[in-house]
Design an enzyme around this catalytic site. Structure first.
Site: not given
Ligand code: PGA
Length: 253
Positions: A10, A12, A96, A98, A169, A175, A215
């Site tokens: 992903n 983003k 997601h 976000e 997640e 992140g 992460s």
């Molecule tokens: P990250 O993001 O690996 O940077 O923690 C995962 C995601 O948001 O799908």
């Protein structure tokens, strides 16, 4: 039945057209020989070019980071399922954290998006996961259960279960550099599989791919993916570097 392993990236809102094109090429050149299914989810400006670049690689697919629930009309700035299909998209990320947090996507909207995606023949990568306060209060199972029931199960029949991938997640791990421990991931994945079994039966639960995200990096992927109910990962930051992403794919292989 052997479950399909999937590693999805992903991106983003990162990379521009030129750098993104190079990254897709670099990934493509390395993943061909691997068995694991790989889904690249770049910004939408790269979807058409991306699908041309990967069309001869059997285990590579393209995903969108979002879609609108309506088939067409006056929705400035949005993309429909048909538009995504017309440029070779196979998967759509839904739910997601976000999008839930910054774009106010709630369960009702997500149920509509899930329905639109599955009705169109696209596949869904449906994300769920609790925030830190819910984990600390011991409510994480309840949160994930209600997200799945309201946003996914309400729009999903057994017949289209093969078109759905679930991604767990935990929001506190996205992140942040803080990963769920392999034990925490396994515990939640087993719980999610039990929920699927209750709604759709044991065969469906045994067949569904459940990804871990948050992460996930080359140095922790192998241990996470070695858990019996962790079938791969949804990767954010580490999917932006070809070498890191490929190392994670190898860990799932
Ligand atoms: P990250 O993001 O690996 O940077 O923690 C995962 C995601 O948001 O799908």
């Amino acid at each position: 039945m052997e479950r399909q392993k999937i590693v999805a990236g992903n991106w983003k809102m990162n990379m521009d057209f030129q750098s993104g094109r190079l990254l897709i090429q670099a990934i493509r050149d390395k993943v061909g020989p691997l068995e694991c299914k790989v889904v690249i989810c770049p910004p939408s400006i790269l979807l058409k070019t991306g699908s041309n670049l990967i069309k001869d690689v059997h285990n590579l697919a393209l995903g969108s980071q979002n879609v609108h629930q309506e088939p067409k009309g006056a929705f400035t700035g949005e993309l429909s399922t048909q538009m995504l299909k017309s440029v070779g998209v196979e998967y759509v990320i839904l739910g997601h954290s976000e999008r839930r947090a910054y774009f106010h996507e709630d369960d009702t909207l997500l149920a509509a998006k899930t329905k639109a995606v599955l009705d169109s023949g696209l596949k869904a990568i449906f994300c769920c996961g609790e925030k830190l306060d819910a984990r600390e209060a011991g409510n994480h199972f309840k949160v994930v259960e209600s997200q799945l029931k309201a946003g996914l199960f309400s729009s999903m029949s057994t017949a289209i279960l093969s078109k759905v991938v679930i991604a767990y997640e935990p929001v506190w791990a996205i992140g942040t550099g803080k990963t769920a421990s392999p034990g925490q991931a396994q515990e939640m994945h087993a719980y999610i599989r039990k929920l699927v079994a209750k709604e759709y039966g044991d065969d469906a639960a045994a067949a569904i791919t459940i990804l871990y995200g948050g992460s996930c990096k080359p140095n922790n992927a192998r241990e996470l993916f070695s858990q019996p109910d962790v079938d791969g990962g949804l990767i954010g930051g580490a999917s932006l570097k070809a070498d890191d992403f490929v190392a994670i794919i190898e860990a799932a292989h």
